[in-house]
Design a protein around this motif. Structure first.
Motif, PDB file in Angstrom:
ATOM      1  N   ALA A  66       0.841  -1.197   0.000  1.00 18.93           N
ATOM      2  CA  ALA A  66       0.000   0.000   0.000  1.00 18.93           C
ATOM      3  C   ALA A  66       0.872   1.242   0.000  1.00 18.93           C
ATOM      4  O   ALA A  66       2.047   1.205   0.396  1.00 18.93           O
ATOM      5  N   ILE A  67       0.273   2.350  -0.433  1.00 14.15           N
ATOM      6  CA  ILE A  67       0.886   3.672  -0.327  1.00 14.15           C
ATOM      7  C   ILE A  67      -0.185   4.630   0.172  1.00 14.15           C
ATOM      8  O   ILE A  67      -1.277   4.703  -0.402  1.00 14.15           O
ATOM      9  N   PHE A  68       0.122   5.346   1.241  1.00 11.09           N
ATOM     10  CA  PHE A  68      -0.727   6.417   1.750  1.00 11.09           C
ATOM     11  C   PHE A  68      -0.002   7.735   1.499  1.00 11.09           C
ATOM     12  O   PHE A  68       1.172   7.866   1.826  1.00 11.09           O
ATOM     13  N   SER A  69      -0.705   8.724   0.950  1.00 11.29           N
ATOM     14  CA  SER A  69      -0.056  10.004   0.646  1.00 11.29           C
ATOM     15  C   SER A  69      -0.995  11.160   0.920  1.00 11.29           C
ATOM     16  O   SER A  69      -2.171  11.121   0.540  1.00 11.29           O
ATOM     17  N   ARG A  70      -0.453  12.203   1.565  1.00  7.34           N
ATOM     18  CA  ARG A  70      -1.214  13.435   1.748  1.00  7.34           C
ATOM     19  C   ARG A  70      -0.633  14.561   0.894  1.00  7.34           C
ATOM     20  O   ARG A  70      -0.953  15.727   1.109  1.00  7.34           O
ATOM     21  N   VAL A  71       0.223  14.194  -0.067  1.00  5.32           N
ATOM     22  CA  VAL A  71       0.815  15.186  -0.982  1.00  5.32           C
ATOM     23  C   VAL A  71       0.520  14.828  -2.431  1.00  5.32           C
ATOM     24  O   VAL A  71       1.253  15.198  -3.344  1.00  5.32           O
ATOM     25  N   GLY A  72      -0.569  14.102  -2.637  1.00  7.38           N
ATOM     26  CA  GLY A  72      -0.967  13.706  -3.981  1.00  7.38           C
ATOM     27  C   GLY A  72      -0.671  12.240  -4.237  1.00  7.38           C
ATOM     28  O   GLY A  72       0.291  11.679  -3.699  1.00  7.38           O
ATOM     29  N   LEU A  73      -1.516  11.630  -5.048  1.00  5.71           N
ATOM     30  CA  LEU A  73      -1.366  10.212  -5.385  1.00  5.71           C
ATOM     31  C   LEU A  73      -1.818  10.046  -6.831  1.00  5.71           C
ATOM     32  O   LEU A  73      -3.010  10.021  -7.121  1.00  5.71           O
TER      33      LEU A  73
END
Length: 262
Positions: A66-73
């Motif tokens: 998984a990848i979690f991002s709060r700077v764009g995905l």
């Protein structure tokens, strides 16, 4: 921007620790391995409530990334070009596995990778591991000209310094010359172990087996890495291994690895 990677050893079992980790370290991008669940089983509401976009891949109770991002995905990709498929010997059929997911986060291409374990040097899974790494290397060559981070559980200890007792692993995977050569090939291609300058050894590890108080005695392995392209590596301002996250009740057997970039 702060990027972290963590083999969480079941996201459902450790979601509270993951949420607390994100809050405590103000992580912008988190790559996870061994989420160990189908996509519809993952507890993601708290992650999304914190402002993270999520990209996940999982087909059963094994593997999972998984990848979690709060700077764009953006440009999410499950699996890399040419990724091998594991075949179950007893059934003679391909078994889908979720071992790689990539996304562009804040202008950086991040790949969350869970390299096959290999099991034993005489096991077909070991051959699969080496083939998997070879195909990943081929794909990664095309990513070198942009800020790219290959992060995750590599299941390789590249040097004897990365093993608490090399003599105990003489007949084991993770330390064989072919595995180490496969890891070195990424460095030869221009990728950089960006954590090591900020967390030098000896006796600096990312994984401790639950067996016989290995963590308490610091009998570990360094097998979790952030390998960055030159365009990524030149932006790194710091890195650390959150060793304390391995402590306490209900911990994963891996510690998170954290990298800061300008």
């Amino acid at each position: 921007m702060r990027i972290a990677t963590w083999n969480v050893n079941s996201l459902r079992s450790r979601i509270d620790r993951v949420e607390a980790f994100l809050d405590r370290h103000e992580v912008d991008v988190l790559a996870l391995q061994e989420t160990k669940a189908r996509v519809d089983q993952l507890p993601l509401l708290g992650i999304e409530a914190r402002g993270y976009d999520v990209a996940v891949a999982g087909v059963d109770q094994w593997n999972g990334v998984a990848i979690f991002s709060r700077v764009g995905l953006e440009e999410v990709q499950t699996g890399f070009p040419g990724q091998p498929v594991w075949t179950k010997e007893e059934q003679g059929e391909a078994a889908p596995e979720s071992r790689a997911i990539g996304a562009t986060c804040g202008g950086v291409r991040v790949w969350s990778l869970y390299v096959p374990n290999g099991r034993k040097p005489d096991d077909p899974h070991y051959v699969y591991k080496l083939e998997w790494l070879a195909r990943l290397r081929e794909a990664a060559r095309a990513w070198r000209d942009q800020p790219t981070a290959l992060v995750g559980d590599w299941n390789i200890a590249p040097t004897d310094e990365d093993v608490f007792d090399p003599a105990q692993f003489v007949r084991s995977t993770h330390v064989t010359p072919p595995e180490r050569a496969a890891f070195q090939a990424f460095l030869d291609d221009g990728y950089v172990d960006v954590v090591r300058p900020h967390a030098p050894g000896p006796e600096v590890y990312t994984y401790w087996d639950y067996y016989r108080q290995r963590f308490e005695r610091n009998r570990g392995l360094r097998i979790d890495f952030v390998l960055g392209s030159a365009a990524f590596a030149e932006r790194v301002t710091g890195a650390f291994i959150d060793r304390e996250e391995r402590a306490g009740t209900g911990a994963s057997d891996h510690a998170p690895v954290v990298v800061d970039i300008a």
